[in-house]
Write a protein that holds these residues in place. Structure first.
Motif: not given
Ligand code: ADP
Ligand code: MG
Length: 683
Positions: A664-669, A659-661, A224-226, A652-656
């Motif tokens: 482990n955020h790179c696995y989010l997609k 780019e998802l780097v 939603m936020k993205a 937080r993820v969207l702000m900070e």
């Protein structure tokens, strides 16, 4: 990827079993890992014969004194034996299981577990499972998973398959690193998945569920936020010069609008005449008259040559809105097109509809998701309304703006949500709340009754039908199932038909029927051809048949209060007195307390609040919560804290780390993709 592997890659799963799994929406190893139990049971304590109860799943401990006999009857092989619990003999019967003869030995003690029946003056256990005493006691310590099943697919088979697939649980993308898990207070994905399927204890289950709840909220908020953060404010370039037909219609309504309706209508017109395109959420209790508001809002646009769409979560509901809108068109002599577009609309019809839209002369479009997913082109789409389901407001917003359209968005919901939660859930939408119901409406009379009062309830149904009214009976299950004791719609319909004979027409509606069959049944009910509709909760959202005056909810204890409230809202929509009967099939005191809340108030906000108060932590087993919010496991009331945590983590993820780097955020997609195609089909 491992998760894409077919089930036939697992040992012992052939194509036949694979087909059965596909019926419950499980295609891959990933699907089966995420196919969580519907509920859990604990094996019951061993019972003495004096406490026996007909029809109950029972464990009996005793001695075998004579060998099991295998017999051949014309239709089937059966095996028969006798168990002695003290002096009481209990007959044991197995069908098509000749091998039990070699498993059960004379002069030995066993626990047998199965359905206990009292027939011909004798107690009988049908198809019991066989345990040693120690084995049974060990089993009792654990929670047993119960899965959604289909004919031919047993709980045992699902359980066995999952325990095999479990070695792949590490392949579920872990998008949190250890530090984040610690901060958020959640366990790892693989621990959670194991715990969801085979929890050794209640604590393990709570921890496992907690992570899934977090995930579910996080997926929702992140997406939603993205989407939102990509959107800039859009200038409102629509122009509403012509209002004559709108005002004429307003003056000729068959009833006067409630204060709530008037207020919201004012807010809507302000939005439409404002400088920017906006999104608004309208919360109004069941029966508060949201459809009329949708119609009027759409008319305001259509009169000026714009296309407007209202989307319902089910075909049944879409058809119904369509009928309503057609009736309005006739009644108010509107020269505008009203079209209906659902998954089952034929290609030729779809072309005709497209031609109508191409003219760009304004139209009321009613439909389901198919409306936007299929290739419809709009000329000037100015307003999109989603009825009864918030969740698809989010995705749909994106699909539409991807098409280059920027319409006003209106979301209508009947779930009464406290304002603090609403603020989180709806992000930056404007929120309107309607608290009043149309006047002249008699409050619904409620009763909580026991299963054994069935004849009385049926008698009442019959008398209401005789007076020309209609009724709903809601059952928790579609079909009878080996691991659930609730009423099933399929069997209940047969029972009612037999009992009522020709004088009452009894229909059946459930989620496993084809859309066409569902529509046809719903239409017959709306037309009055069917008197009593036996259904699962598919009728929950928004169905409007004012002539229906009785709602019977079987096994009411199995539903959450919010959902019971929604179901009850199907009656009390006309001028006649309506009734809601909650049939309590449980013996637990707390359940009765919950149902008392329902019995004592018709106010959705009150019910939601009491629901919150009555529920303790861990009180989530066996209760299905509000279907409308459509979270699968998570519950917006009970898990409100986790919802806040997930919402701020998404920020937080969207702000900070947009780019998802990091970590482990790179696995989010990858993780989100896993869920992208998942639909839950077990209603
Ligand atoms: P919901 O808000 O649950 O979607 P509906 O829009 O289906 O409710 O309305 C329920 C019933 O109330 C319908 O039959 C509708 O025609 C009727 N209704 C709506 N507004 C009013 C009103 N102001 N006065 C009387 N009846 C109304
Ligand atoms: Mg409605």
């Amino acid at each position: 990827m491992t998760l894409d592997r077919k089930l036939t890659d697992l040992k012992g799963i052939g194509e036949k079993t694979e087909k059965l799994f596909q019926k419950i929406g499980v295609y891959t190893v990933g699907d089966i890992l995420l196919n969580f139990p519907r509920t859990y049971v604990k094996y019951p304590d061993i019972k003495d014969p004096e406490d026996f109860f007909h029809g109950e799943l029972t464990a009996v401990y005793g001695r075998i004194k004579t060998p099991i006999l295998n017999k051949k009857t014309r239709s089937m092989d059966i095996s028969i034996g006798t168990l002695y619990a003290g002096n009481t003999g209990i007959e044991l019967i197995w069908f098509r299981s000749p091998y039990v003869r070699s498993q059960v030995h004379v002069e030995q003690d066993y626990v047998f577990y199965g359905k206990l029946l009292y027939e011909g003056g004798k107690w009988k256990l049908e198809q019991p499972k066989i345990y040693t005493y120690d084995g049974y006691v060990d089993l009792q310590r654990r929670l047993q998973p119960c899965y959604s099943l289909t004919k031919g697919l047993s709980n045992h088979l699902v359980t066995k398959t999952i325990s095999q697939a479990l070695c792949f649980s590490h392949s579920i993308p872990e998008y949190l690193d250890a530090e984040e898990m610690e901060q958020l207070g959640v366990c790892s994905e693989s621990e959670s998945i194991e715990g969801m399927h085979f929890p050794e204890t209640m604590e393990v289950l709570e921890r496992a569920r907690n992570r899934q709840v977090f995930d579910e909220f996080f997926r929702f908020f992140y997406q939603m936020k993205a989407n939102r953060s990509l959107q800039e404010e859009v200038k409102n370039e629509f122009c509403f010069e012509k209002t004559e037909v709108f005002h004429r219609t307003l003056e000729n309504l068959p009833f006067s609008l409630t204060n709530g309706q008037n207020q919201v209508l004012k807010e809507l017109l302000q939005d439409f005449d404002g400088d920017v395109i906006s999104e608004r959420m309208i919360q109004g209790d069941v029966g508060s008259g949201k459809t009329m508001l949708a119609f009027l809002a759409m008319l305001y646009h259509v009169e000026n040559g714009y296309e407007t769409a209202i989307m319902a979560p089910t075909e049944v509901l879409a058809r119904q809105h369509y009928e309503t809108f057609l009736a309005y068109k006739e009644r108010f002599h509107l020269p505008y097109e009203v079209v209906c577009l659902t998954g089952s609309t034929k290609a030729s019809e779809r072309r005709e509809i497209q031609e109508i839209l191409n003219r760009g002369e304004g139209a009321f479009i009613i439909g389901t998701q198919a409306l936007i997913q299929e290739k419809v082109e709009f000329k000037h789409l100015s307003l999109v309304i989603t009825d009864e389901q918030h969740r698809f407001g989010v995705k749909q917003r994106k699909t539409i703006s991807d098409k280059g359209e920027n319409p006003f968005i209106l979301v209508m919901s009947a779930t009464p949500i406290p304002r603090s939660l609403a603020m989180i859930l709806y992000g930056d939408m404007k929120v309107s709340v309607m608290t009043d119901l149309p006047a002249m409406r008699l409050p619904i009379k409620n009763a909580v009754m026991k299963k054994k009062e069935r004849q009385k309830i049926w008698g009442f149904l019959r008398s209401q039908v005789k007076e020309g009214h209609q009724a709903y009976v809601i059952c928790p299950l579609v079909e009878a199932s080996e691991n659930s004791e609730g009423e099933s719609a399929v069997e209940y319909q047969k029972m009612l038909e037999e009992s009522f004979g020709n004088e009452v027409k009894v229909g059946l509606l459930h989620g496993k029927m084809k859309p066409k069959e569902k529509n046809a049944m719903m239409e017959s009910f709306a037309k009055g051809d069917v008197d009593v509709l036996v259904s699962t909760t598919v009728v929950e959202v928004g169905v409007n048949v004012p002539n229906a005056t009785v709602m019977v909810i079987e096994d009411a204890h199995r539903f959450g209060l919010a959902q019971l409230h929604q179901l009850r809202g199907r009656v009390g929509r006309g001028d006649a007195q309506s009734y809601c009967i909650f049939v309590d099939g449980s013996n637990a005191k707390e359940m009765s307390k919950r149902l008392k809340v329902m019995g004592s108030s018709n106010d959705g906000f009150y019910v939601a609040n009491e629901d919150l108060k009555l529920r303790g932590p861990g009180d989530f087993l066996g209760i299905r919560q509000s279907g409308e919010m459509n979270f699968h496991l998570a519950d917006i009331y009970q898990d409100a804290d986790m919802m806040k945590i997930a919402s701020s983590f998404a920020d937080r993820v969207l702000m900070e780390d947009a780019e998802l780097v990091e970590g482990n955020h790179c696995y989010l997609k990858e993780y989100l993709e896993l869920y992208a195609s998942k639909v839950y089909t077990n209603l």
